[in-house]
Design a protein around this motif. Structure first.
Motif, short mmCIF file in Angstrom:
data_model
loop_
_atom_site.label_atom_id
_atom_site.label_comp_id
_atom_site.label_asym_id
_atom_site.label_seq_id
_atom_site.Cartn_x
_atom_site.Cartn_y
_atom_site.Cartn_z
N THR A 21 0.86 -1.19 0.00
CA THR A 21 0.00 0.00 0.00
C THR A 21 0.89 1.23 0.00
N THR A 22 0.36 2.33 -0.45
CA THR A 22 1.13 3.59 -0.41
C THR A 22 0.94 4.32 0.91
N ASP A 23 -0.01 3.87 1.73
CA ASP A 23 -0.26 4.52 3.02
C ASP A 23 -0.76 3.47 4.00
N GLU A 50 4.41 -0.70 3.25
CA GLU A 50 4.22 0.60 2.61
C GLU A 50 5.30 0.83 1.56
N PRO A 89 6.39 3.49 -2.05
CA PRO A 89 6.07 4.74 -2.74
C PRO A 89 5.02 4.51 -3.84
N GLU A 90 4.33 5.58 -4.19
CA GLU A 90 3.31 5.49 -5.23
C GLU A 90 3.89 4.98 -6.54
N LEU A 92 4.13 1.20 -6.45
CA LEU A 92 2.83 0.54 -6.65
C LEU A 92 2.45 0.56 -8.12
N SER A 127 -5.41 2.23 -3.16
CA SER A 127 -3.93 2.13 -3.19
C SER A 127 -3.43 0.91 -2.41
#
Length: 262
Positions: free
Chosen positions: A52-54, A79, A81-82, A85, A96
């Motif tokens: 996940t990004t968060d 977690e 980074p975007e 992902l 996300s």
């Protein structure tokens, strides 16, 4: 690679997740989004990697919507980074969150489908064409506690788009692609406009409920295999129902008239 290593929150965790993901991706089921991962966890899927990004937001979402799997998800999610992902999943889900799960063995699914006596129906999609419709049907079948969903023809019922449409509920029922000759045992009730009105029938718990393709209806092979042709009530001059709607109406009728409950 150790599954725990792929989730360790250190500076190199993103790189290790990417390596683990790429090693596993070709033979795994993509769980795209929070709800797909949630359902896979609930129905005991084996999940070697989840990202996940968060992470905090994902855990808070679990607190709100699925507290029963909150602790499991907290332990699974790494977690990233975007950009990472997006490298793993070209069109990330709005939540996300993405994960890879191990597909149930075909032998185990076939054993489940063939087991008798059966207390819930099997749904058959005869040569379906639309991936989203197939996913919606699997979600419905899981909700009604159906034994499984079988597809005939070329559509892969484990395609990522089907899994996304099914919200991860492939793990709650037996999903396989078979030929008409390989259908599970049980009386075949095939939906057809010329069939007997379903409102006058009681569908048995071991029924095999067959639905034709969105465009061309039942194949000749499935029609020949059917023990009963059944129709849904429909206003004249209306061409047809959506496939998932037809399945929902039929499963509801079974649940209201059969002896078993989901």
């Amino acid at each position: 690679m150790n599954e725990t290593d792929a989730r360790t929150p250190d500076d190199d965790s993103g790189a290790r997740v990417v390596r683990a993901w790429r090693q596993l991706a070709d033979g795994s089921v993509l769980l795209d989004g929070f709800h797909a991962l949630k359902h896979a966890v609930r129905f005991q899927a084996r999940i070697p990697v989840a990202v996940t990004t968060d992470r905090q937001a994902a855990v808070e979402l679990a607190d709100e919507l699925a507290p029963d799997v909150r602790d499991t998800l907290e332990g699974l999610l790494t977690e990233v980074p975007e950009a990472t992902l997006k490298a793993l999943v070209p069109r990330p889900h709005p939540t996300s969150i993405a994960a890879l799960a191990v597909r149930p063995s075909r032998d185990a699914n076939l054993e489940r489908l063939a087991r008798t006596p059966r207390t819930t129906p099997v749904v058959v999609l005869d040569n379906p064409r639309n991936l989203g419709n197939a996913g919606a049907v699997i979600r419905l079948a899981a909700g009604f506690g159906a034994t499984g969903v079988v597809t005939t023809g070329t559509l892969d019922p484990w395609h990522p788009t089907v899994v996304r449409g099914g919200a991860g509920l492939h793990f709650a029922t037996a999903v396989e692609r078979l030929t008409v000759d390989e259908l599970p045992p049980g009386p075949v009730f095939a939906l057809d406009p010329e069939g007997e009105d379903i409102r006058g029938l009681k569908l048995p718990d071991d029924a095999v409920l067959a639905f034709g393709s969105e465009r061309s209806g039942l194949s000749p092979g499935l029609r020949a295999r059917a023990d009963h042709l059944v129709s849904l009530p429909m206003r004249p001059q209306v061409s047809s129902y959506n496939l998932a709607t037809s399945v929902a109406m039929t499963l509801f009728h079974w649940s209201a008239t059969g002896s078993a409950s989901p």
